[in-house]
Enzyme design. Structure first.
Site, mmCIF file in Angstrom:
data_model
loop_
_atom_site.group_PDB
_atom_site.id
_atom_site.type_symbol
_atom_site.label_atom_id
_atom_site.label_comp_id
_atom_site.label_asym_id
_atom_site.label_seq_id
_atom_site.Cartn_x
_atom_site.Cartn_y
_atom_site.Cartn_z
ATOM 1 N N ASP A 96 36.074 23.980 22.484
ATOM 2 C CA ASP A 96 36.881 23.489 23.593
ATOM 3 C C ASP A 96 36.259 23.976 24.896
ATOM 4 O O ASP A 96 36.203 25.187 25.149
ATOM 5 C CB ASP A 96 38.297 24.088 23.423
ATOM 6 N N ASP A 197 38.320 20.000 28.241
ATOM 7 C CA ASP A 197 39.642 20.228 28.833
ATOM 8 C C ASP A 197 39.767 19.511 30.186
ATOM 9 O O ASP A 197 38.835 19.568 31.003
ATOM 10 C CB ASP A 197 39.801 21.748 29.039
ATOM 11 N N GLU A 248 39.937 15.320 27.406
ATOM 12 C CA GLU A 248 41.388 15.371 27.598
ATOM 13 C C GLU A 248 41.715 14.831 28.984
ATOM 14 O O GLU A 248 41.210 15.331 29.984
ATOM 15 C CB GLU A 248 41.897 16.812 27.472
ATOM 16 N N HIS A 321 48.583 21.588 21.059
ATOM 17 C CA HIS A 321 49.075 22.919 21.423
ATOM 18 C C HIS A 321 49.836 22.932 22.745
ATOM 19 O O HIS A 321 50.320 23.979 23.152
ATOM 20 C CB HIS A 321 47.891 23.892 21.492
ATOM 21 N N ASP A 322 49.903 21.790 23.441
ATOM 22 C CA ASP A 322 50.663 21.714 24.700
ATOM 23 C C ASP A 322 51.947 20.917 24.544
ATOM 24 O O ASP A 322 52.703 20.767 25.507
ATOM 25 C CB ASP A 322 49.835 21.000 25.783
HETATM 26 O O1 TEU Z 1 45.990 20.996 29.406
HETATM 27 C C1 TEU Z 1 46.085 20.216 30.548
HETATM 28 C C2 TEU Z 1 47.365 19.618 30.705
HETATM 29 O O2 TEU Z 1 47.412 18.481 31.061
HETATM 30 C C3 TEU Z 1 48.567 20.423 30.372
HETATM 31 O O3 TEU Z 1 48.519 21.653 30.962
HETATM 32 C C4 TEU Z 1 49.736 19.692 30.822
HETATM 33 O O4 TEU Z 1 49.677 19.527 32.208
HETATM 34 C C5 TEU Z 1 50.965 20.429 30.488
HETATM 35 O O5 TEU Z 1 50.925 20.867 29.183
HETATM 36 C C6 TEU Z 1 52.108 19.486 30.659
HETATM 37 O O6 TEU Z 1 53.244 20.221 30.724
HETATM 38 C C7 TEU Z 1 44.831 21.694 29.183
HETATM 39 C C8 TEU Z 1 45.032 22.615 28.005
HETATM 40 O O7 TEU Z 1 45.266 21.841 26.866
HETATM 41 C C9 TEU Z 1 46.139 23.564 28.320
HETATM 42 O O8 TEU Z 1 46.469 24.374 27.229
HETATM 43 C C10 TEU Z 1 45.697 24.390 29.502
HETATM 44 O O9 TEU Z 1 46.750 25.222 29.915
HETATM 45 C C11 TEU Z 1 45.271 23.525 30.682
HETATM 46 O O10 TEU Z 1 44.422 22.468 30.294
HETATM 47 C C12 TEU Z 1 44.500 24.354 31.686
HETATM 48 O O11 TEU Z 1 43.241 24.677 31.192
#
Ligand code: TEU
Length: 542
Positions: A96, A197, A248, A321-322
């Protein structure tokens, strides 16, 4: 053109996957120990979320050194072992790459703080004597201003996420070179691909202006992103025929995604977009609960499938995971846990694109429904809690929202068995195990033919052996908002996918189809006129 429709990617969040040294935190050796399990499931790639050196203000998405492993996860030798052991099982490892920003503890930022001009130019720094007037009204995705005043710079630096995640200045050629070096370091080691990311945020405008949407349209899908992706492709992973890449892009457009993923453009293999995972946001606000809008969900699935058909390529997913667990979120796990879990699985494995599974999904893990703020670990959730408190929202209501929306809903330890801490660790885990681990766990499901786990195995093996599913055209069939129906076709053969999105029976009219064999059914029977709650079927057509 690469064929990626018959590949399955498993997303693995190492801190919650398996703890081999019993310190309460999952690790790389823990992944090695569970490779046989992943092979049994039938996955081709594992995407591992960041295991690099990091202060972990955002659980590793604040990387301090892209070429060093954080000791909490293990060592570089462990990664070498993982790559070689996975290879023996025909599994490729994807890393990642968090290249929009770097941790404020990175050497680059530390040098910048010391006054080193070369490194100051790695970041977006805007000089100012006024500590109370940031350069623009842009807001951070984790709340508050996207600008942080820093005495040493005599000005502000930009951070679209936490203030310890400093945005990297891709406009600077030296930054691009550094990041390409990182990719080649890992490719040389035998890593076969990357998840990038928030990669559609890496391009920034020349000037930082206020905007009604707090900067969002100015830094999302900036035209420079395409140039940067072409460059890194050419200088790194593009040299490897077998590489696999996914970007992403939380909010983006179909037109941009065609460009990001059309093989002629030589940018990425596929993208994640999140539009279909925002249909339970109230007026675009994540931190207000609303039941999911099925009509909108269906429309988004349709638009993105048809929009990218023959032009680009989708990464298909409903969990990560988000995101809260989709069975808890759009399904009904209290009454129809098995049915909701397998329904959403069927959707992921029958659409066009490359399917992704997020750890625990394959056994139907649910949201844990934490009841106190002390159980949460996620920076975004804790910030949201504080902001909602400041707005005088009641504690009970805030906790209700978090229990539905928090990213921690998917970050609880994988439930391996019914022993203490669900067999994840012998020590208290960094985040609590969900209380339903005695009912939902791997041990209980692995030898049970009728389990969610074996439903996933069946789907995966069907997906890989049936060219209609991995290579076929998609065509949607009109139905009411409670059901989703589509056809996959190739070389004069077709199959029908029927999905009930609700916890009650729904009528369907299949009179115009000549049904043959049922390939998948999450119930024992099938009444041609009525779908049962969350029923999902894949049926061959004559
Ligand atoms: O996620 C980006 C992202 O779009 C999320 O943070 C989203 O805005 C949020 O979950 C919505 O509530 C990526 C990663 O997957 C995340 O774990 C990181 O925190 C983020 O980037 C920053 O690197």
């Amino acid at each position: 053109m690469k064929k990626l429709g018959n590949k399955v990617v498993y997303e693995l969040y190492p801190s919650s996957f398996y703890d081999s040294n019993n310190d309460g935190y999952g690790d790389i050796k823990g992944i090695v120990e569970k490779l046989d399990y992943l092979q049994l499931l039938g996955v081709d790639y594992i995407w591992i979320t960041p295991v690099f050196k990091s202060p972990k203000n955002d659980n590793g998405y604040d990387v301090a050194n892209y070429c060093e492993i954080d000791p909490i996860f293990g060592s570089m030798e462990d990664v070498d072992l993982l790559i070689s052991e996975a290879k023996k099982r025909n599994i490729g490892i994807m890393l990642d790459m968090v290249f929009n920003h770097v941790s404020s503890e990175s050497q680059w930022f530390q040098e910048a703080l010391k006054g080193n001009k070369k490194y100051q130019d790695y970041f977006y720094i805007v000089k100012s004597d006024d500590k109370n007037s940031p350069p623009s009204n842009w807001v951070s995705k984790f709340g508050g201003s996207a600008w942080q005043y820093q005495e040493e710079f005599n000005g502000y630096y930009l951070h679209l996420f936490d203030k310890t995640q400093v945005d990297l200045k891709w406009k600077n050629k030296k930054v691009r070179k550094e990041l390409i070096k990182v990719l080649n370091f890992w490719l040389k080691k035998g890593i076969c691909g990357f998840r990038f990311d928030v990669v559609n945020l890496i391009g920034k405008p020349n000037e930082f202006k206020d905007s009604k949407d707090f900067g969002k349209h100015l830094y999302t899908d900036h035209p420079d992103v395409h140039e940067y992706l072409k460059l890194i492709n050419k200088k790194s992973f593009g040299k490897y025929d077998t590489s696999i890449t996914v970007g992403e892009m939380s909010s983006t457009t179909i037109d941009n995604c065609i460009k990001y993923t059309n093989p002629n453009e030589k940018e990425l293999d596929m993208v994640f977009n999140f539009h279909h995972l925002k249909v339970d946001y109230k007026n675009g606000n994540k931190w207000e609960n609303k039941p999911w809008d099925k009509k909108e969900f269906k429309q988004l699935i349709k638009d993105w499938q048809l929009g990218l058909q023959n032009k680009g390529w989708n990464a298909i997913f409903l969990n990560n995971h988000d995101q809260p667990r989709v069975n808890s979120r759009y399904g009904d796990v209290s009454k129809y846990w098995f049915e909701s879990s397998t329904l959403f699985a069927t959707l992921v494995f029958t659409l066009q694109g490359t399917p992704f599974i997020y750890q625990g999904e394959e056994i139907g893990m649910t949201n844990p429904y934490f009841k106190t703020i002390g159980e949460y670990r996620d920076v975004e959730s804790i910030n949201a809690y504080n902001e909602l408190k400041q707005k005088n929202k009641k504690e009970k209501d805030i906790l209700e929202i978090l229990s539905v929306k928090s990213r921690d809903n998917s970050r609880t330890p994988v439930q391996w068995d019914d022993s203490r801490y669900a067999g994840f660790s012998k020590s208290k885990p960094w985040i609590d195990v969900s209380s339903n681990y005695k009912q939902i766990n791997v041990k209980k499901q692995i030898y049970d033919e009728n389990s969610v786990f074996n439903f996933y195995r069946k789907l995966i093996s069907l997906r890989k052996s049936n060219e209609l599913l991995y290579d076929g055209n998609i065509e949607f069939i009109d139905s009411d908002e409670n059901t989703l129906m589509f056809k996959r076709s190739l070389n004069n053969k077709s199959l029908l996918v029927l999905l009930s999105l609700v916890n009650k029976p729904s009528k369907v009219n299949l009179s115009k189809f000549k049904l043959k064999d049922i390939l998948i059914n999450n119930y024992k029977d099938f009444d041609k006129k009525t779908l049962k709650p969350y029923q999902s079927l894949v049926i061959e057509l004559e």
